[in-house]
Design an enzyme around this catalytic site. Structure first.
Site, PDB file in Angstrom:
ATOM      1  N   GLU A 158      27.359  30.169 -38.738  1.00  0.00           N
ATOM      2  CA  GLU A 158      26.574  28.933 -38.773  1.00  0.00           C
ATOM      3  C   GLU A 158      27.382  27.785 -39.382  1.00  0.00           C
ATOM      4  O   GLU A 158      26.882  27.026 -40.224  1.00  0.00           O
ATOM      5  CB  GLU A 158      25.261  29.150 -39.525  1.00  0.00           C
ATOM      6  CG  GLU A 158      24.320  30.100 -38.797  1.00  0.00           C
ATOM      7  CD  GLU A 158      22.934  30.177 -39.410  1.00  0.00           C
ATOM      8  OE1 GLU A 158      21.957  30.279 -38.652  1.00  0.00           O
ATOM      9  OE2 GLU A 158      22.821  30.125 -40.649  1.00  0.00           O
ATOM     10  N   GLU A 234      21.179  35.990 -33.806  1.00  0.00           N
ATOM     11  CA  GLU A 234      20.289  36.163 -34.958  1.00  0.00           C
ATOM     12  C   GLU A 234      18.890  35.813 -34.493  1.00  0.00           C
ATOM     13  O   GLU A 234      18.478  34.652 -34.533  1.00  0.00           O
ATOM     14  CB  GLU A 234      20.694  35.272 -36.137  1.00  0.00           C
ATOM     15  CG  GLU A 234      21.846  35.772 -36.957  1.00  0.00           C
ATOM     16  CD  GLU A 234      22.012  35.009 -38.269  1.00  0.00           C
ATOM     17  OE1 GLU A 234      20.993  34.512 -38.797  1.00  0.00           O
ATOM     18  OE2 GLU A 234      23.146  34.903 -38.745  1.00  0.00           O
TER      19      GLU A 234
END
Length: 585
Positions: A158, A234
């Site tokens: 991320e 995710e």
């Protein structure tokens, strides 16, 4: 040997489309004695892949001291995945977030505040290079083109939510490729345009992180990853818990319906989490977006397997969805065993400060040192100053990170907590000793405060005058266990604050147990030297998970408790089930 590649619209296994159906199991949050059971249950739910992060800070707790054995045997974990006939995804970061201390980065990286973090800064990158070499030495021989299970490796984590240093991502990519990683490389970001753009580079396949509105999020991802397979690497099927909050849950039916829609598009998925496990060993992270919130010990995550590895309603709902999109085994997990109950009487062993200053090295300093200045990997740092103040006064500090017991002549005068932004306390008269017991409650794992120092920041003053002349000791979790070897004192009905206590109990077998800590205040517990994690009366969780493999059957088992506040009862119990606290209405 097989070959796994990125095709025009699909992942390809030897040229044939392959839909990755993965679930996250963090080997470092699960006792090694349970690895096979959790992986097997992933296969029985219908998954074909297991994903894990790699926590740099655990593998290299001090510079150059690498460990990958026991609970950190990544190679064994990946081979166990292969033994179950499944594939693997490895996400080594170096930053992993994961609600883990420091986002997985080692604390020693930050003893020099000028070192660049998550950017292409030479000192940081030299350490990252050494770390990734260790990881790839384990992972490269276990890639699918070497007859191993690993099909994907992720670069960073991320990153688009943190920075925009393209050179950094390029350097990481070169490091893993030069180290022999040949499988496709991925990145993951939340499906927001600037994050998807800043978080990836040519040669890295973009994936997304989210937990709902899958079709909408996939459309956004496709705009930024115009070719190749779509993947939610995710897929948040639950959420983490923080101390003082409620236990997070999500609807199994609604989540399953959204997962069904996602898989119906042909997209691949990694369930975050399939099994969350536990933040054993004081490894929980924290968030701070104006208010500091440490992560709880449980990492149950309301996942398909609960913290104890038992199927939940979400497990069966997901299994039904997966059966629409793949072949699901006829076999189902065994019915969970009943859980032993019983009680343990605790007896105080020693005063925590007294034992710490007797057993640990004492450092004399002019001013109160921070954790980085005395011992970066410490969890508890104790400072004492010998002084006399005949009348009441006001103690002030610059900033508290994260919690400080202020003790005057052996009696607690109060507690300063970071979440309260507390920096001042009224002191009673001091005749001999001022003691400050500082606790690191969890290092921030996300955002700009990543890597910050711990302790008392900005010094200590009384009535505006600096307090100088300190003695300091620093301890980690293992040091506390060593303090507990003193013979126990007589039993008492309660446990005073800042006390190490010990109790023994018998175990007929090695079934898992649940330790009810609702009669305790705030502290940490160990069984047979294995750190179960923190407890806190503010909740939400009221139990600590005790993995059966740490128990000694037909022999005495030793429970050690460091109570920081005060426990109204010196009796704790093993109960029949997890109690993770109230849920949101």
């Amino acid at each position: 040997m097989s070959r796994f590649t990125v095709g025009e619209r699909d992942f390809l296994m030897d040229g044939t489309p392959f839909q990755v159906l993965s679930g996250a199991i963090h080997y470092f949050r699960v006792h090694p004695g349970h690895w096979r059971d959790r992986i097997r249950k992933a296969r029985l739910m219908g998954l074909n892949t297991v994903e894990t992060y790699v926590p740099w800070g655990l593998h290299e707790p001090r510079p150059g001291e690498w460990t990958d054995s026991g609970a950190l045997d990544l190679g064994r974990f990946l081979r166990t995945v292969a033994d179950e006939g499944m594939r693997a995804i490895v996400r080594p970061g170096p930053y992993i977030c994961a609600e883990f201390a420091n986002g997985g980065l080692p604390t020693w990286l930050f003893t020099d505040p000028t070192v660049g973090v998550r950017r292409n800064e030479p000192r940081f990158m030299r350490s990252v290079s050494a770390y990734l070499t260790h990881v790839t030495d384990i992972v490269a021989p276990l890639q699918i083109d070497e007859d191993g299970p690993v099909i994907l490796v992720q670069v960073e984590n991320e990153y688009g939510a943190y920075g925009e240093d393209a050179d950094y991502l390029d350097a990481l990519t070169a490091m893993v490729r030069d180290a022999g990683i040949t499988v496709p490389l991925t990145t993951v970001d939340q499906p927001r345009p600037h994050m998807l753009e800043n978080g990836s580079r040519p040669g890295l396949h973009r994936t997304a992180s989210f937990g709902s509105r899958s079709l909408e999020r996939m459309r956004t991802l496709r705009l930024h990853q115009p070719t190749g397979p779509l993947m939610s690497s995710e897929y948040w099927d639950g959420w983490f818990d923080s101390w003082g909050m409620y236990h997070h849950t999500t609807s199994a039916e609604e989540s399953a319906a959204d997962l069904d829609a996602l898989l119906g598009t042909g997209a691949s998925v990694n369930l975050y989490m399939f099994h969350g496990g536990t933040n054993f060993g004081l490894t929980n992270g924290a968030n701070d977006r104006g208010v500091y919130q440490p992560i709880a010990t449980t990492y149950d995550y309301d996942a398909p397997l609960d913290e104890a590895g038992r199927p939940t309603a979400k497990y069966w709902a997901y299994r039904e969805v997966l059966a629409k999109h793949t072949s699901v085994p006829d076999e189902v997990p065994d019915v969970p065993e009943t859980t032993p109950t019983g009680e343990v009487r605790l007896a105080a062993v020693v005063s925590f400060p007294e034992a710490a200053f007797t057993a640990m090295p004492v450092t004399a300093t002019h001013a109160v040192p921070t954790f980085a200045e005395i011992r970066a990997d410490a969890v508890y740092v104790l400072h004492r100053s010998w002084l006399r103040r005949p009348s009441a006064s006001v103690l002030t500090v610059g900033e508290v990170r994260d919690r400080v017991h202020v003790v005057v002549d052996g009696h607690c005068a109060g507690v300063l907590q970071r979440e309260d932004h507390a920096t001042a306390l009224t002191l009673p008269p001091v005749t001999r000793e001022l003691l400050l017991v500082v606790e690191d409650q969890g290092r921030v794992n996300y955002g700009p405060r990543l890597g910050e120092d711990k302790g008392i920041i900005g010094g200590v003053r009384i009535d505006g005058a600096p307090v100088v002349g300190w003695e300091t000791v620093a301890l980690d979790a293992d040091d506390v266990i060593r303090l507990s070897r003193t013979p126990a004192r007589p039993e008492s009905p309660s446990i005073p604050g800042l006390t190490v206590s010990v109790g023994t109990f018998e175990a007929e077998d090695t079934r898992d147990r649940f330790l009810d800590v609702s009669t305790l205040g705030k502290g940490t517990a160990w069984v047979n030297g294995f750190c179960l994690g923190r407890y806190w009366s503010r909740g939400p969780q009221r139990t600590l998970f005790v993995p059966g493999p740490v128990l000694v059957p037909a022999g005495p088992n030793r429970l050690v408790v460091l109570e920081l506040d005060t426990a109204p009862s010196a009796t704790v119990r093993f109960v029949a089930d997890l109690d993770l606290g109230p849920v949101e209405d």
